[in-house]
Design a protein around this motif. Structure first.
Motif, PDB file in Angstrom:
ATOM      1  N   VAL A  14      11.382   0.903  -7.976  1.00 36.75           N
ATOM      2  CA  VAL A  14      10.439  -0.192  -8.128  1.00 36.75           C
ATOM      3  C   VAL A  14       9.054   0.370  -8.434  1.00 36.75           C
ATOM      4  N   LYS A  15       8.382  -0.224  -9.416  1.00 39.54           N
ATOM      5  CA  LYS A  15       6.989   0.114  -9.709  1.00 39.54           C
ATOM      6  C   LYS A  15       6.143  -1.094  -9.367  1.00 39.54           C
ATOM      7  N   ALA A  16       5.018  -0.833  -8.688  1.00 40.75           N
ATOM      8  CA  ALA A  16       4.137  -1.922  -8.277  1.00 40.75           C
ATOM      9  C   ALA A  16       2.692  -1.443  -8.354  1.00 40.75           C
ATOM     10  N   GLU A  17       1.781  -2.393  -8.253  1.00 41.23           N
ATOM     11  CA  GLU A  17       0.360  -2.073  -8.327  1.00 41.23           C
ATOM     12  C   GLU A  17      -0.384  -2.911  -7.304  1.00 41.23           C
ATOM     13  N   SER A  18      -1.404  -2.314  -6.700  1.00 38.48           N
ATOM     14  CA  SER A  18      -2.262  -3.028  -5.770  1.00 38.48           C
ATOM     15  C   SER A  18      -3.708  -2.662  -6.076  1.00 38.48           C
ATOM     16  N   ILE A  19      -4.550  -3.665  -6.194  1.00 45.05           N
ATOM     17  CA  ILE A  19      -5.981  -3.446  -6.382  1.00 45.05           C
ATOM     18  C   ILE A  19      -6.639  -3.739  -5.035  1.00 45.05           C
ATOM     19  N   GLN A  20      -7.320  -2.755  -4.500  1.00 43.68           N
ATOM     20  CA  GLN A  20      -8.007  -2.900  -3.218  1.00 43.68           C
ATOM     21  C   GLN A  20      -9.418  -2.358  -3.384  1.00 43.68           C
ATOM     22  N   GLY A  21     -10.393  -3.232  -3.316  1.00 40.91           N
ATOM     23  CA  GLY A  21     -11.779  -2.797  -3.469  1.00 40.91           C
ATOM     24  C   GLY A  21     -12.009  -2.152  -4.824  1.00 40.91           C
ATOM     25  N   ASP A  22     -12.510  -0.940  -4.812  1.00 38.29           N
ATOM     26  CA  ASP A  22     -12.841  -0.229  -6.049  1.00 38.29           C
ATOM     27  C   ASP A  22     -11.693   0.616  -6.584  1.00 38.29           C
ATOM     28  N   TYR A  23     -10.484   0.455  -6.025  1.00 38.02           N
ATOM     29  CA  TYR A  23      -9.382   1.351  -6.392  1.00 38.02           C
ATOM     30  C   TYR A  23      -8.116   0.597  -6.785  1.00 38.02           C
ATOM     31  N   ARG A  24      -7.359   1.223  -7.664  1.00 39.63           N
ATOM     32  CA  ARG A  24      -6.035   0.733  -8.070  1.00 39.63           C
ATOM     33  C   ARG A  24      -5.001   1.714  -7.522  1.00 39.63           C
ATOM     34  N   TYR A  25      -3.999   1.189  -6.855  1.00 35.04           N
ATOM     35  CA  TYR A  25      -2.930   1.993  -6.279  1.00 35.04           C
ATOM     36  C   TYR A  25      -1.656   1.733  -7.084  1.00 35.04           C
ATOM     37  N   ASP A  26      -1.215   2.734  -7.827  1.00 33.82           N
ATOM     38  CA  ASP A  26       0.036   2.641  -8.586  1.00 33.82           C
ATOM     39  C   ASP A  26       1.148   3.161  -7.686  1.00 33.82           C
ATOM     40  N   VAL A  27       2.055   2.278  -7.310  1.00 35.68           N
ATOM     41  CA  VAL A  27       3.067   2.575  -6.307  1.00 35.68           C
ATOM     42  C   VAL A  27       4.440   2.641  -6.962  1.00 35.68           C
ATOM     43  N   TYR A  44      -6.394   5.420  -8.455  1.00 37.59           N
ATOM     44  CA  TYR A  44      -7.348   5.508  -9.566  1.00 37.59           C
ATOM     45  C   TYR A  44      -8.551   4.627  -9.265  1.00 37.59           C
ATOM     46  N   SER A  45      -9.712   5.068  -9.718  1.00 34.51           N
ATOM     47  CA  SER A  45     -10.915   4.256  -9.626  1.00 34.51           C
ATOM     48  C   SER A  45     -10.798   3.097 -10.604  1.00 34.51           C
ATOM     49  N   ASN A  46     -11.130   1.887 -10.166  1.00 40.65           N
ATOM     50  CA  ASN A  46     -11.102   0.721 -11.061  1.00 40.65           C
ATOM     51  C   ASN A  46     -12.119   0.847 -12.187  1.00 40.65           C
ATOM     52  N   GLU A  47     -13.277   1.316 -11.838  1.00 42.15           N
ATOM     53  CA  GLU A  47     -14.379   1.342 -12.798  1.00 42.15           C
ATOM     54  C   GLU A  47     -14.169   2.360 -13.916  1.00 42.15           C
ATOM     55  N   SER A  48     -13.817   3.593 -13.550  1.00 43.29           N
ATOM     56  CA  SER A  48     -13.717   4.660 -14.556  1.00 43.29           C
ATOM     57  C   SER A  48     -12.282   5.064 -14.861  1.00 43.29           C
ATOM     58  N   ASN A  49     -11.308   4.508 -14.144  1.00 38.17           N
ATOM     59  CA  ASN A  49      -9.909   4.874 -14.262  1.00 38.17           C
ATOM     60  C   ASN A  49      -9.682   6.355 -13.921  1.00 38.17           C
ATOM     61  N   GLU A  50     -10.620   6.943 -13.181  1.00 42.00           N
ATOM     62  CA  GLU A  50     -10.527   8.350 -12.782  1.00 42.00           C
ATOM     63  C   GLU A  50      -9.495   8.511 -11.670  1.00 42.00           C
ATOM     64  N   TYR A  51      -8.661   9.547 -11.810  1.00 41.53           N
ATOM     65  CA  TYR A  51      -7.656   9.852 -10.794  1.00 41.53           C
ATOM     66  C   TYR A  51      -8.347  10.253  -9.504  1.00 41.53           C
ATOM     67  N   VAL A  78      -4.725   1.944   3.418  1.00 44.18           N
ATOM     68  CA  VAL A  78      -4.078   1.114   2.392  1.00 44.18           C
ATOM     69  C   VAL A  78      -2.615   1.532   2.235  1.00 44.18           C
ATOM     70  N   PHE A  79      -2.360   2.834   2.214  1.00 39.58           N
ATOM     71  CA  PHE A  79      -0.994   3.336   2.064  1.00 39.58           C
ATOM     72  C   PHE A  79      -0.115   2.872   3.227  1.00 39.58           C
ATOM     73  N   GLN A  80      -0.647   2.888   4.436  1.00 42.40           N
ATOM     74  CA  GLN A  80       0.111   2.415   5.590  1.00 42.40           C
ATOM     75  C   GLN A  80       0.447   0.934   5.459  1.00 42.40           C
ATOM     76  N   LYS A  81      -0.494   0.132   4.948  1.00 39.88           N
ATOM     77  CA  LYS A  81      -0.237  -1.298   4.743  1.00 39.88           C
ATOM     78  C   LYS A  81       0.817  -1.514   3.659  1.00 39.88           C
ATOM     79  N   ILE A  82       0.723  -0.749   2.568  1.00 40.70           N
ATOM     80  CA  ILE A  82       1.708  -0.856   1.486  1.00 40.70           C
ATOM     81  C   ILE A  82       3.096  -0.489   2.011  1.00 40.70           C
TER      82      ILE A  82
END
Length: 91
Positions: A14-27, A44-51, A78-82
């Motif tokens: 399964v591939k999923a995504e979560s946006i939390q604050g200023d970050y994107r979590y590709d799961v 990844y940073s939402n603003e710059s897409n930086e790893y 966040v990882f614990q919640k995911i």
């Protein structure tokens, strides 16, 4: 035709995504026999897409990899919640 293979197990990926604050979590996670096999998360940073980092759980062992400047406590939370959400969906 005679079957040569007998299926022993099946893994669902399964591939999923979560946006939390200023970050994107590709799961990415794998379910084997209705149990969580492993879960990994790239940040990844939402603003710059930086790893920003990587988190992994496999066989109840967690691994985290962040640069020193990263907010590790927030990302681990966040990882614990995911992870809890995925495990709850299996119950």
């Amino acid at each position: 035709m005679t079957k040569l293979l007998e299926e022993k197990s099946r893994v669902i990926s399964v591939k999923a995504e979560s946006i939390q604050g200023d970050y994107r979590y590709d799961v990415n996670y794998e379910l084997a026999d209705k149990k969580l096999g492993r879960i990994s998360c790239n940040i990844y940073s939402n603003e710059s897409n930086e790893y920003t980092g990587y988190m992994n759980l496999e066989n109840e062992n967690s691994n985290f990899n962040f640069p020193e400047s990263a907010d590790a406590i927030t990302h681990i939370g966040v990882f614990q919640k995911i992870t809890a959400e995925v495990k709850a969906a299996l119950a």
